[in-house]
Design a protein around this motif. Sequence first.
Motif, PDB file in Angstrom:
ATOM      1  N   PHE A 120      18.481   6.798  75.410  1.00 54.34           N
ATOM      2  CA  PHE A 120      19.201   8.222  75.072  1.00 54.34           C
ATOM      3  C   PHE A 120      18.189   9.263  74.352  1.00 54.34           C
ATOM      4  O   PHE A 120      17.150   8.628  73.977  1.00 54.34           O
ATOM      5  N   LYS A 121      18.786  10.284  74.368  1.00 51.88           N
ATOM      6  CA  LYS A 121      17.954  11.391  73.813  1.00 51.88           C
ATOM      7  C   LYS A 121      18.700  12.338  72.806  1.00 51.88           C
ATOM      8  O   LYS A 121      18.704  13.515  72.819  1.00 51.88           O
ATOM      9  N   VAL A 125      23.616  18.968  71.562  1.00 52.09           N
ATOM     10  CA  VAL A 125      22.312  17.867  70.811  1.00 52.09           C
ATOM     11  C   VAL A 125      22.165  16.789  72.023  1.00 52.09           C
ATOM     12  O   VAL A 125      22.000  15.904  71.362  1.00 52.09           O
ATOM     13  N   ASN A 126      22.489  17.400  72.947  1.00 50.68           N
ATOM     14  CA  ASN A 126      21.913  16.425  74.213  1.00 50.68           C
ATOM     15  C   ASN A 126      22.554  15.045  74.040  1.00 50.68           C
ATOM     16  O   ASN A 126      22.069  13.752  74.270  1.00 50.68           O
ATOM     17  N   ARG A 127      23.981  15.032  73.924  1.00 50.76           N
ATOM     18  CA  ARG A 127      24.436  13.766  73.793  1.00 50.76           C
ATOM     19  C   ARG A 127      25.840  13.835  74.529  1.00 50.76           C
ATOM     20  O   ARG A 127      27.263  13.822  73.968  1.00 50.76           O
ATOM     21  N   PRO A 128      25.729  13.886  75.970  1.00 45.82           N
ATOM     22  CA  PRO A 128      26.926  13.991  76.532  1.00 45.82           C
ATOM     23  C   PRO A 128      27.858  12.812  76.334  1.00 45.82           C
ATOM     24  O   PRO A 128      27.646  11.950  76.099  1.00 45.82           O
ATOM     25  N   TRP A 129      29.233  13.194  76.467  1.00 49.62           N
ATOM     26  CA  TRP A 129      30.317  12.437  76.163  1.00 49.62           C
ATOM     27  C   TRP A 129      31.395  12.189  77.104  1.00 49.62           C
ATOM     28  O   TRP A 129      31.912  13.094  77.454  1.00 49.62           O
ATOM     29  N   ASP A 130      31.595  10.933  77.295  1.00 47.67           N
ATOM     30  CA  ASP A 130      32.787  10.734  78.266  1.00 47.67           C
ATOM     31  C   ASP A 130      33.921  10.253  77.509  1.00 47.67           C
ATOM     32  O   ASP A 130      33.990   8.846  77.265  1.00 47.67           O
ATOM     33  N   LYS A 131      34.804  10.897  77.221  1.00 48.43           N
ATOM     34  CA  LYS A 131      35.796  10.781  76.194  1.00 48.43           C
ATOM     35  C   LYS A 131      36.779   9.670  76.592  1.00 48.43           C
ATOM     36  O   LYS A 131      37.088   8.968  76.125  1.00 48.43           O
TER      37      LYS A 131
END
Length: 546
Positions: free
Chosen positions: A190-191, A296-302
């Motif tokens: 991840f980034k 912040v480039n941290r996509p989240w799949d809730k």
Amino acid sequence: MSVAVVCTTLLIEKSPQALPLGAACIASAVKNCPNLKDKINVNLKAFSLEDDDFKKLKSKEEMAKYIADKLYQPCEKLIVCFSCFVWNVEILRQAAAFLKTKGAVTIAGGPEITAHPSFYKDFDYTVSGEGEVSVPELISKILNTSEKSDKVIISQLPELSILHSPYLDGIIDPSEYEGALWELARGCPFKCAYCYESKGAKTVRLFPMERIKAELDLFARKKIPQVFVLDPTYNVNKNRAVELLRLIRQKTPNTFYYFEARAEFIDRELAREFTKIPCALQIGLQSANEEVLKLVNRPWDKKKFLKGISILNEEGVTFGLDLIFGLPGESFGSFRDGMDFALSLYPNNLEVFCLSVLPGTDLFDRAEGLGLEWEKDPPYHVIKNKQFSIEDMKKAEKLAKACSVFYNDGRAVPWFNSVCRVLKMKGSKLLELFYDKKLTMAGNTDCCCEHTQIEKLQLEFLRVIFTERKIERYFKAAEDIIKFYGAISRTTATGKSEIVQLNYNAEYVASDYASDIRWFTENLKPQKSKIQTFMNQGSADFKFIK
Ligand code: SF4
């Protein structure tokens, strides 16, 4: 020529988590370098801010002088390699300057140097990145006066299979630290913009299984009580994660392991493997605001996140969550919502951090455009953002402190949500009130006291809150649950038995009935009971006594 190489660092505390692994890896690489092997004497020497001698020192300059004096040794050539982090770079920089006046050659590496290798001029050489190949090469050049080296070196990523383990070659003994930091992999797929990995290669390099097995054998032989696994996303590769858990169980069944994991990749099989060894998982939530996480480039799949967390709860895996305040796009309100969301998931601990804008990260490059203001010196904390005022940052800091004392150190997970429900109050509100009513009092602000003292504070505070809300009649049940689980947790931690006097039958207090304090009080009759806690086959239990 007598040549001494000392690899050093300054640690923030004395704990297994603060073991000087980076400096040890460099010492190991230098020791095993074929060009240097018989020519030099290599040592690892780490200092800690918690050392008794250190506590007496008042200024950074005094600390630097102390380190320089301890590291200096008369020899024909002294080379000192410093491992620098945001919290120690200022002191190590000054220590290097003192050592240079005595003729030592100084080399610096570590995350803070990697971020801006040209910035710190007090060192003779700076090495950016992983130094296990570059530092021995550099030392060879320093010793071979006919070769010149650049002052700033950008390391190539070393092949992990050729690196020596500082545990296996005796550079560092984990028994001295009562635990180990255990590297399984380097890199991250991840980034996240605020992390040093944000500009990394996005690849994960794995240490060979042979080395991992040998290190496990060593931990078993030395009866190491706890191991912190260094692999930022342990469970990204599920098959490897399961294989390693089985190996851990076979070789070190009594060692406690700490993992960093992603909730989105937890499934039933993996969760069950975690339950077979003593362990805890730490999971980065960071924010519960999808827009903020995207920034912040941290996509989240809730949905996947919640599924993973519910599997962990169903299977009884201990896990904690991390949250950050001051992220771009986050307001105090959305941060507080994130905290309530996190607390509602029954984490064993909730760690709340202030965002740091670390040089060398993607966030650092974009921070101004994102409306962040931050400290220009370590630890580079955010001062404010467009939506998060300085006042809001102070409020978030208070919540972080209250959470640390009341929820984490207060071991509140078994009862926190039940108490919030009966009070009809959000978790963050309860913590805010705890800070204002208890932690602002003299002596309590820096509360790092025993659990029994925190429990006393919790009970005094909640008695007042229940009274103010005119629901005193429910307090006795809440008091029982807090006392009961408090005693059980202390017995688990220390193995020592305790006697507790309760208002209700302890069987009821220990049952699911206690999760609804209102129902419990309205349907069950008070019945004084005295119990004794004790250890039973590795976990805490209780029995009634007269
Ligand atoms: S914060 Fe964790 S998951 Fe994100 S890039 Fe860094 S190491 Fe990877």
